[in-house]
Structures are given as structure tokens and as C-alpha cells.
Design a protein around this motif. Structure first.
Motif, PDB file in Angstrom:
ATOM      1  N   ASP A  70       0.848  -1.186   0.000  1.00 39.14           N
ATOM      2  CA  ASP A  70       0.000   0.000   0.000  1.00 39.14           C
ATOM      3  C   ASP A  70       0.886   1.239   0.000  1.00 39.14           C
ATOM      4  N   GLU A  71       0.479   2.266  -0.727  1.00 40.37           N
ATOM      5  CA  GLU A  71       1.232   3.517  -0.783  1.00 40.37           C
ATOM      6  C   GLU A  71       0.343   4.682  -0.365  1.00 40.37           C
ATOM      7  N   GLN A  72       0.917   5.600   0.380  1.00 44.34           N
ATOM      8  CA  GLN A  72       0.193   6.820   0.732  1.00 44.34           C
ATOM      9  C   GLN A  72       1.141   8.007   0.729  1.00 44.34           C
ATOM     10  N   ARG A  73       0.631   9.149   0.294  1.00 44.08           N
ATOM     11  CA  ARG A  73       1.419  10.381   0.353  1.00 44.08           C
ATOM     12  C   ARG A  73       1.407  10.897   1.785  1.00 44.08           C
ATOM     13  N   VAL A  74       2.545  11.375   2.254  1.00 45.10           N
ATOM     14  CA  VAL A  74       2.664  11.896   3.610  1.00 45.10           C
ATOM     15  C   VAL A  74       3.408  13.223   3.576  1.00 45.10           C
ATOM     16  N   SER A  75       3.223  14.009   4.628  1.00 45.71           N
ATOM     17  CA  SER A  75       3.904  15.295   4.769  1.00 45.71           C
ATOM     18  C   SER A  75       4.671  15.304   6.072  1.00 45.71           C
ATOM     19  N   GLY A 133       6.413  13.275   0.993  1.00 48.91           N
ATOM     20  CA  GLY A 133       6.895  11.904   0.991  1.00 48.91           C
ATOM     21  C   GLY A 133       5.889  10.870   0.554  1.00 48.91           C
ATOM     22  N   VAL A 134       6.392   9.642   0.432  1.00 48.10           N
ATOM     23  CA  VAL A 134       5.573   8.457   0.166  1.00 48.10           C
ATOM     24  C   VAL A 134       5.931   7.403   1.200  1.00 48.10           C
TER      25      VAL A 134
END
Length: 354
Positions: free
Chosen positions: A42-47, A57-58
Motif C-alpha cells: 500500500d502507498e500513501q502520500r505523507v507530509s 513523501g511516500v
């Protein structure tokens, strides 16, 4: 009685039906590309907040149902690199996920809309940034703060030990790292000249140019002085790049590597590396880190600096087609499995309860 088919309509029907096999093949190829570029994670964009700005980030996490995972924090090499390295990291992230580890990476400053300029950074700046990302990760309930390690390639070799001196890390995977900036630059220059079949005269001229550049760096010359000295031809050098080199050209990892003593380190080297003198790197790593048995050295005979297969990297067409239809096959044989095995061995004895 059936109406006559006009010649134009008949030609149109023939043309349409002749396209059917082409469309079927195209759809099949598209399906292969989509399948091969779909990864089991699973991938999610993060700050991540750091120093008054945001790191884009990812975070890639395993699909294993566990509530907490170990984490590998990615430290880029040189250049304007995005969080996924244009999806080039994803086969590695998938291998990490299969071993039960999440992966974290972010766009370099100024890349993909991120604020700042990566050419304004020193190696210490990059280490501070990475330490901030680790602190952010440790605060997350889905990350096991006792199982956070680093992965870094090439230029990251000067960053990884600096990070370990700032915050505890559980392990390090160092891929094609250099030891000394100036030695690495000279090695790369000579290796490229040999690969080009350069004449003795050209080799002598390029070495003289390199020596002149070193003298300019030593006396802290400006970019304008560099251009003037080079006869008005910057040869691809920019003011930002000159300032970046001026800030970092004294980098040497030898002393900093002591921060990794006792930390499990996998040193990954390629036998066709024209960027880094792998013999020099291995010698220094063994001298500093071999005591205690925490160092593992993996060499890949068919690999280039980027750990891609040499036969593929030599051809732009092969690289593109392999990236589309079999991206995991870009890497040298055993590279992905080697990293997976290293992580699996680290995980033995840990609590794997969901």
C-alpha cells in the motif's frame, strides 16, 4: 435482395477489421504493463515538517495485516530525485514489504513541486532532514520505532553515518557509496575516459582541467571565477551546482563511519561501477566496521553503479522496455533477493504478532 456494398464502405469495414488484431495486441500489452507495474504493498502520500518547510513523501506499507512494521528510510543519491525515483524504488519497496518492512522516501527540495532547492544542501543538512523523518516515523502508531533502518545510494554514503550519529538506527543498507569526494571524482573521470577510449592527449587535458577545478575549490573561488578560468565555457556547470560542490567537496566518510560500529550494515557493490571505486569503498568499510562481525558485503558481477544489469543499462531502448514490461528484472540478479534476505535475517527472533 441484399443491397450492394459501396467500395468506400467496403474499404472502411476492411480497415476497421484489420485494426482489431492490433487493438487486441495493444490491450494485451497494456495489461502486461499494468500488471508488472502493480506492486504488492500500500502507498500513501505523507507530509513531514522539517526546518520550517514540508517534505513531500511516500510511505509504502506491507499488506500483511500487522498493526506495526519496521521501516526503511530512503536517502537519495545525487541529482533531482523524486520520492519514488520515477518508480525505480518500487521493486525494492515491494521486496521490503515482503520482509515485513515499510519504506519511506520523499521528494528532494525543489523536485516535483517540493519547496527549496536540493543544491543548497550540505551533507549535514541532508542528515538533519533524514533524522527529522525518522523522528516523524517514530511518532506513528503503525511504525515500530525499534526497527528503523536506512537505505542509501551513492552520494548517500556521506549522509548515512551522519544520520546514525544523530539518532539510533537498527541497520543500514549502503548501495554503491563513495568514501572521499575528490578521490571519487578522479576515479569517475578516469573510468569514463577509459570507457570512451580517450586518447592520451585528451586524458591529459581532462586531468589538467580537473586539477584546475580543485585549485579553484580550495581557494573558495566564485562561479564567475570558474567560468573565466575555463575560458568562458562552463561546460554544463551552473552557479547552483558550483555552490553545491564548493559546500561538499571535502566530504569523506572514513571518520563518520565509526558511528555505524555495531550496527548491522549491508554494503552492496557493483563490479561495473565507473562512478565509485568499489575496491576503495570495501577496504575502508572493512577497516572501520569489520570488528564485531556486523558488516555484510554483497558484490554483483553483472551490475552497474545503479545496480542495474549492465547489459540492460547500456541500451536506452532495453532499459525503457524492461521498465515497462518487467521492472523487477532491471536489477542485477540476486539484488532484490539479497536485500530481502538481509531484512528477513534481521527480523528473526522479533515479535511478528499482528
Amino acid at each position: 435482395m441484399c443491397p450492394k456494398i459501396q467500395p468506400r464502405r467496403r474499404g472502411l469495414r476492411i480497415a476497421v477489421w484489420s485494426l482489431v488484431p492490433v487493438l487486441v495486441v495493444a490491450a494485451g500489452l497494456l495489461g502486461v504493463v499494468l500488471c508488472q507495474n502493480t506492486y504488492d504493498m500500500d502507498e500513501q502520500r505523507v507530509s513531514i515538517r522539517h526546518g520550517g518547510h514540508t517534505l513531500n513523501g511516500v510511505l509504502a506499507t506491507p499488506k500483511d495485516g500487522r498493526k506495526r512494521h519496521g521501516l526503511i528510510v530512503y536517502v537519495h543519491g545525487d541529482g533531482p530525485i523524486s520520492a519514488t525515483h520515477d518508480d525505480g524504488y518500487k521493486p525494492m519497496w515491494e521486496a521490503n514489504a515482503k520482509a515485513g518492512y515499510a519504506s519511506l522516501s520523499w521528494d528532494k527540495p525543489g523536485v516535483a513541486g517540493a519547496p527549496g532547492n536540493w543544491l543548497d544542501q550540505s551533507m549535514d543538512d541532508r542528515a538533519d532532514e533524514t533524522a527529522a523523518a525518522i523522528a516523524w516515523a517514530r511518532a506513528r502508531p503503525d511504525i515500530d520505532g525499534d526497527r528503523i533502518g536506512l537505505w542509501g545510494a551513492s552520494q548517500a554514503g556521506w549522509v548515512l553515518p551522519k544520520v546514525a550519529a544523530k539518532t539510533p538506527v537498527s541497520f543500514v543498507i549502503a548501495v554503491s557509496p563513495a568514501i572521499n569526494w575528490l578521490r571519487q571524482g578522479r576515479y569517475n573521470l578516469l573510468a569514463e575516459l577509459r570507457a570512451d577510449g580517450a586518447s592520451a592527449a585528451r586524458t591529459k587535458a581532462e586531468i589538467a582541467k580537473s586539477d584546475t577545478t580543485r585549485r579553484l575549490l580550495t581557494r573558495h573561488a566564485t562561479f564567475e571565477e570558474y567560468v573565466t578560468t575555463m575560458g568562458g565555457d562552463p561546460d554544463g556547470m551552473t552557479a547552483d551546482r558550483w555552490n553545491f560542490i564548493s559546500e561538499n567537496y571535502t566530504a569523506d566518510a572514513t571518520q563518520d563511519l565509526r558511528a555505524l560500529r555495531g550496527v548491522p550494515v549491508m554494503l552492496t557493490l557493483a563490479d561495473h561501477d565507473i562512478n565509485v571505486d568499489t575496491a576503495d569503498t570495501e577496504r575502508v568499510y572493512r577497516k572501520v566496521l569489520d570488528t564485531g562481525g556486523a558488516l555484510t558485503v554483497k558484490r554483483y558481477p553483472d551490475a552497474t553503479h545503479s545496480l542495474l544489469k549492465q547489459s540492460i543499462e547500456q541500451s536506452g531502448l532495453k532499459t525503457t522496455l524492461t521498465a515497462l514490461f518487467s521492472p523487477r528484472s532491471l536489477f542485477a540478479d540476486g539484488f532484490l533477493d539479497g536485500q530481502h534476505q538481509f531484512l528477513t535475517d534481521l527480523g528473526r527472533g522479533t515479535d511478528a504478532t499482528p
